[in-house]
Motif scaffolding. Sequence first.
Motif, PDB file in Angstrom:
ATOM      1  N   ALA A 201      47.509  34.060  49.319  1.00 25.38           N
ATOM      2  CA  ALA A 201      46.984  33.331  50.412  1.00 25.38           C
ATOM      3  C   ALA A 201      45.753  33.702  51.126  1.00 25.38           C
ATOM      4  O   ALA A 201      44.903  32.968  51.797  1.00 25.38           O
ATOM      5  CB  ALA A 201      48.191  32.867  51.526  1.00 25.38           C
ATOM      6  N   ASP A 202      45.549  35.187  51.156  1.00 28.25           N
ATOM      7  CA  ASP A 202      44.409  35.713  51.690  1.00 28.25           C
ATOM      8  C   ASP A 202      43.215  35.812  51.074  1.00 28.25           C
ATOM      9  O   ASP A 202      42.204  36.065  51.554  1.00 28.25           O
ATOM     10  CB  ASP A 202      44.742  37.171  52.231  1.00 28.25           C
ATOM     11  CG  ASP A 202      45.059  38.011  51.004  1.00 28.25           C
ATOM     12  OD1 ASP A 202      45.537  37.563  49.998  1.00 28.25           O
ATOM     13  OD2 ASP A 202      44.723  39.145  50.906  1.00 28.25           O
ATOM     14  N   LEU A 203      43.001  35.259  49.904  1.00 31.58           N
ATOM     15  CA  LEU A 203      41.909  35.272  49.016  1.00 31.58           C
ATOM     16  C   LEU A 203      41.366  33.984  49.311  1.00 31.58           C
ATOM     17  O   LEU A 203      41.653  33.007  48.859  1.00 31.58           O
ATOM     18  CB  LEU A 203      42.238  35.315  47.483  1.00 31.58           C
ATOM     19  CG  LEU A 203      42.674  36.957  47.028  1.00 31.58           C
ATOM     20  CD1 LEU A 203      42.791  36.845  45.451  1.00 31.58           C
ATOM     21  CD2 LEU A 203      41.328  37.839  47.369  1.00 31.58           C
ATOM     22  N   SER A 204      39.936  34.186  49.625  1.00 28.59           N
ATOM     23  CA  SER A 204      39.198  33.004  49.910  1.00 28.59           C
ATOM     24  C   SER A 204      38.552  32.225  48.483  1.00 28.59           C
ATOM     25  O   SER A 204      38.827  33.080  47.552  1.00 28.59           O
ATOM     26  CB  SER A 204      37.964  33.260  50.726  1.00 28.59           C
ATOM     27  OG  SER A 204      36.959  34.194  50.074  1.00 28.59           O
ATOM     28  N   LEU A 205      38.097  31.094  48.558  1.00 31.14           N
ATOM     29  CA  LEU A 205      37.527  30.555  47.193  1.00 31.14           C
ATOM     30  C   LEU A 205      36.451  31.635  46.539  1.00 31.14           C
ATOM     31  O   LEU A 205      36.675  31.841  45.510  1.00 31.14           O
ATOM     32  CB  LEU A 205      37.150  29.326  47.268  1.00 31.14           C
ATOM     33  CG  LEU A 205      38.162  28.270  47.755  1.00 31.14           C
ATOM     34  CD1 LEU A 205      37.307  26.815  47.998  1.00 31.14           C
ATOM     35  CD2 LEU A 205      39.106  28.106  46.544  1.00 31.14           C
ATOM     36  N   PRO A 206      35.442  32.077  47.362  1.00 29.81           N
ATOM     37  CA  PRO A 206      34.387  32.996  46.734  1.00 29.81           C
ATOM     38  C   PRO A 206      35.106  33.905  46.338  1.00 29.81           C
ATOM     39  O   PRO A 206      34.628  34.723  45.281  1.00 29.81           O
ATOM     40  CB  PRO A 206      33.741  33.211  48.140  1.00 29.81           C
ATOM     41  CG  PRO A 206      33.775  32.185  48.946  1.00 29.81           C
ATOM     42  CD  PRO A 206      35.212  31.801  48.898  1.00 29.81           C
ATOM     43  N   MET A 207      36.201  34.729  46.905  1.00 29.23           N
ATOM     44  CA  MET A 207      36.843  35.964  46.318  1.00 29.23           C
ATOM     45  C   MET A 207      37.437  35.834  45.163  1.00 29.23           C
ATOM     46  O   MET A 207      37.572  36.342  44.206  1.00 29.23           O
ATOM     47  CB  MET A 207      37.863  36.778  47.518  1.00 29.23           C
ATOM     48  CG  MET A 207      36.975  37.033  48.706  1.00 29.23           C
ATOM     49  SD  MET A 207      38.229  37.762  50.058  1.00 29.23           S
ATOM     50  CE  MET A 207      39.063  39.163  49.234  1.00 29.23           C
ATOM     51  N   GLN A 208      38.221  34.324  44.851  1.00 33.12           N
ATOM     52  CA  GLN A 208      38.935  34.144  43.696  1.00 33.12           C
ATOM     53  C   GLN A 208      37.935  33.833  42.653  1.00 33.12           C
ATOM     54  O   GLN A 208      38.024  34.331  41.592  1.00 33.12           O
ATOM     55  CB  GLN A 208      39.805  32.983  44.043  1.00 33.12           C
ATOM     56  CG  GLN A 208      40.946  32.998  44.964  1.00 33.12           C
ATOM     57  CD  GLN A 208      41.586  31.434  45.162  1.00 33.12           C
ATOM     58  OE1 GLN A 208      41.843  30.813  44.278  1.00 33.12           O
ATOM     59  NE2 GLN A 208      41.696  31.156  46.370  1.00 33.12           N
ATOM     60  N   LEU A 209      36.768  33.589  42.957  1.00 33.85           N
ATOM     61  CA  LEU A 209      35.616  33.226  42.166  1.00 33.85           C
ATOM     62  C   LEU A 209      35.227  34.298  41.576  1.00 33.85           C
ATOM     63  O   LEU A 209      35.082  34.827  40.295  1.00 33.85           O
ATOM     64  CB  LEU A 209      34.776  32.332  42.607  1.00 33.85           C
ATOM     65  CG  LEU A 209      33.386  32.057  41.730  1.00 33.85           C
ATOM     66  CD1 LEU A 209      33.930  31.030  40.795  1.00 33.85           C
ATOM     67  CD2 LEU A 209      31.969  31.268  42.732  1.00 33.85           C
ATOM     68  N   ASP A 210      35.071  35.442  42.527  1.00 36.41           N
ATOM     69  CA  ASP A 210      34.599  36.765  42.037  1.00 36.41           C
ATOM     70  C   ASP A 210      35.315  37.397  40.971  1.00 36.41           C
ATOM     71  O   ASP A 210      35.045  38.156  40.046  1.00 36.41           O
ATOM     72  CB  ASP A 210      34.205  37.801  43.076  1.00 36.41           C
ATOM     73  CG  ASP A 210      33.091  37.279  43.822  1.00 36.41           C
ATOM     74  OD1 ASP A 210      32.036  36.616  43.311  1.00 36.41           O
ATOM     75  OD2 ASP A 210      32.810  37.631  44.914  1.00 36.41           O
ATOM     76  N   CYS A 211      36.750  37.318  41.346  1.00 34.79           N
ATOM     77  CA  CYS A 211      37.867  37.886  40.542  1.00 34.79           C
ATOM     78  C   CYS A 211      38.037  37.409  39.080  1.00 34.79           C
ATOM     79  O   CYS A 211      37.806  37.918  38.145  1.00 34.79           O
ATOM     80  CB  CYS A 211      39.121  37.644  41.059  1.00 34.79           C
ATOM     81  SG  CYS A 211      40.458  38.143  40.090  1.00 34.79           S
ATOM     82  N   LEU A 212      37.710  35.926  38.893  1.00 32.97           N
ATOM     83  CA  LEU A 212      37.479  35.299  37.929  1.00 32.97           C
ATOM     84  C   LEU A 212      36.297  35.792  37.016  1.00 32.97           C
ATOM     85  O   LEU A 212      36.587  35.946  35.735  1.00 32.97           O
ATOM     86  CB  LEU A 212      37.642  33.782  38.162  1.00 32.97           C
ATOM     87  CG  LEU A 212      39.076  33.326  38.241  1.00 32.97           C
ATOM     88  CD1 LEU A 212      38.814  31.757  38.818  1.00 32.97           C
ATOM     89  CD2 LEU A 212      39.885  33.210  37.299  1.00 32.97           C
ATOM     90  N   LEU A 213      35.295  35.541  37.620  1.00 30.68           N
ATOM     91  CA  LEU A 213      33.861  36.291  36.786  1.00 30.68           C
ATOM     92  C   LEU A 213      34.019  37.606  36.332  1.00 30.68           C
ATOM     93  O   LEU A 213      33.710  37.572  35.247  1.00 30.68           O
ATOM     94  CB  LEU A 213      32.966  35.963  37.884  1.00 30.68           C
ATOM     95  CG  LEU A 213      32.647  34.570  38.390  1.00 30.68           C
ATOM     96  CD1 LEU A 213      31.407  34.596  39.422  1.00 30.68           C
ATOM     97  CD2 LEU A 213      31.870  33.757  37.170  1.00 30.68           C
ATOM     98  N   HIS A 214      34.672  38.491  37.124  1.00 36.24           N
ATOM     99  CA  HIS A 214      34.876  39.844  36.772  1.00 36.24           C
ATOM    100  C   HIS A 214      35.859  39.809  35.383  1.00 36.24           C
ATOM    101  O   HIS A 214      35.595  40.510  34.468  1.00 36.24           O
ATOM    102  CB  HIS A 214      35.466  40.676  37.891  1.00 36.24           C
ATOM    103  CG  HIS A 214      34.362  41.126  38.611  1.00 36.24           C
ATOM    104  ND1 HIS A 214      34.725  41.782  39.918  1.00 36.24           N
ATOM    105  CD2 HIS A 214      32.998  41.028  38.495  1.00 36.24           C
ATOM    106  CE1 HIS A 214      33.430  41.883  40.576  1.00 36.24           C
ATOM    107  NE2 HIS A 214      32.479  41.463  39.828  1.00 36.24           N
ATOM    108  N   TYR A 215      36.976  39.122  35.492  1.00 33.50           N
ATOM    109  CA  TYR A 215      37.981  39.172  34.537  1.00 33.50           C
ATOM    110  C   TYR A 215      37.410  38.655  33.255  1.00 33.50           C
ATOM    111  O   TYR A 215      37.510  38.935  32.192  1.00 33.50           O
ATOM    112  CB  TYR A 215      39.230  38.133  35.170  1.00 33.50           C
ATOM    113  CG  TYR A 215      40.182  38.296  33.784  1.00 33.50           C
ATOM    114  CD1 TYR A 215      40.876  39.289  33.387  1.00 33.50           C
ATOM    115  CD2 TYR A 215      40.838  37.046  33.465  1.00 33.50           C
ATOM    116  CE1 TYR A 215      41.697  39.377  32.284  1.00 33.50           C
ATOM    117  CE2 TYR A 215      41.989  37.004  32.488  1.00 33.50           C
ATOM    118  CZ  TYR A 215      42.449  37.960  31.801  1.00 33.50           C
ATOM    119  OH  TYR A 215      43.360  37.927  31.041  1.00 33.50           O
TER     120      TYR A 215
END
Length: 584
Positions: free
Chosen positions: A6-20
């Motif tokens: 729940a602590d991950l914002s949309l931009p943080m989720q996005l950065d994670c997906l892009l890196h993955y």
Amino acid sequence: MVEPRADLSLPMQLDCLLHYFKCLSMVARLFTSLSSDADPILFVWYDAFNPDHQDGVSSQRSAIQLEKAAVVFNLGAIYSQIAASCDRTTALGRHLAMEAFKVAANFFRQLWQVFAKDVVATLDLTLVFAEFLHLLFSAQASELELREELNNNDASYALQQHRCALLFRSVYELYSRAYELIPTDSAARKHVDSFDQTWVTHLYQKATFFEAEASQRQSSILPKSERPRKFRSVTSCALDHDAECVPEILVRGICCRVRKVLYEDRKQTYIDLNLSEYNPFKMMKYGKLVAYPWDMPPPYPTDLAILSSSLVSLSSDILAFIPLKKSEPLNLYESLRSYFVLKYSESVAERVDGLLEMLHKLRNEMLRDDLSLPLRRDCLMRYYKCLCMIEPFFPMNASPNPPIFVWYNAINPQQHSSQHNIHLEKASVLFNLAAICTHIALSCDLTTVQGRRLAMDAKKDATYWFYLMSMFESRKASGTIDVSRHYFHVLDFQFHHLELMFRVPQPHEPSLSGYPVSAYYPSTSGPPLAYDPSSDVTQQFVLGYSTAHSLLQRVCRAAPCLDLLSEVSPVKIKDGNLVANAAT
């Protein structure tokens, strides 16, 4: 990516997906070589539109394709959520939403045309659903562009009506094509009815409205021979022309200028793998790939082992290190803030206070002599983005204390230029970016493939920064000779010699193993270079990374405004204000 946080914002989720996604692309080649008797790696995914998460699908034959397709789907979904969360009552919010919808549509187009093919998956990953979502988000982006055009007071009335008529027709065609996809496919229609029947009704109403509006406008404005027959691709537009909000003007500056400078489709992969702080992994000495701990905040420790401790010996006709330009210190914060208070108000100055603080911090950082080359390069690139944001306010004629930029000649330090001209500042920053890249290129170990590729990328970057300086900034800045267009033309021929020296042999070329390098490249000296691409695992990884990097650049290249939501941006948009990003 999988664990719900729940602590991950949309931009943080996005950065994670892009890196993955980049990491997945690196190892994708390994999955094609796994033997049939090896333990398969199974990826299980559930339908995005099924809230109960039933009927998950795993794939053994095309496991990596399913994983990549699902990640691309989630990238499109995250961008659509970012778009939906924007405040579309403001020009800035509409522009952010429009760019996010465009990128979402681009990801679903890639899913439809590339990643969903030959993948046995849930209905949300079928070709019909991928095309449907691509059309849906393209329509919503076009609808926002239409809204911007309706508010455009810059164009004449007839021209505005002409543009609006075209856009109404384009939006109608997109909604109509999206609506026609679902009812004609029984499985898709049944699936839509199972989670939300209002989708089809909504599309029908949208298509009906825009068709009627387009017909009315076209009949009164356009002759029959000029009526559009096909969809005109959506292009990003500027913010409201009569916008008085200073943050919107600043964001417009980065949208208009950074796109043509920092978002070109360049493929300098090695230099980013070795030198950037914002990749999920780095390449260390001898081609070793080292991952960053995910929870480790930037700045990350930089290992410069790949750079040799001593300079490469060069013949006299080859370009030596280009010295960095020096500058006098300048308190940009005070002069800019007093200008915004005087011209606008104290409250306006507070809304952009974060940007002004970051400008002052980055300018002080770039003047430090103890920074490593990669850190200084990243600092200069972030500073250049911030300069693009404040450029629309120059010249600051209303300011009693305008900033005066003082830069010394890199070739002859006794000469200097002192001007209230932001183009002198930008030209000098581009010069130093190019100079740093030549330092990096000429200090690489040319006896290894990785060293040569890094040197070649750094050389290409240097050429690119000099080209931008000569084409855009030097024409508007009368500084010392080192930032003139003439100086770049003098260097151009010498850069060609560097390219021959750094060039890596390709698989179709004769093997250099056992032969002196100088036999093929007379400008190069050193031990022989053996190159067997089929056995170079690191090279295979980098090729996969390069493919993913190029794809993501192509999908997101038209959305520089969205970078202000990223965790690695020097300035972020928060509640309509521009705040300094503490992470940088």
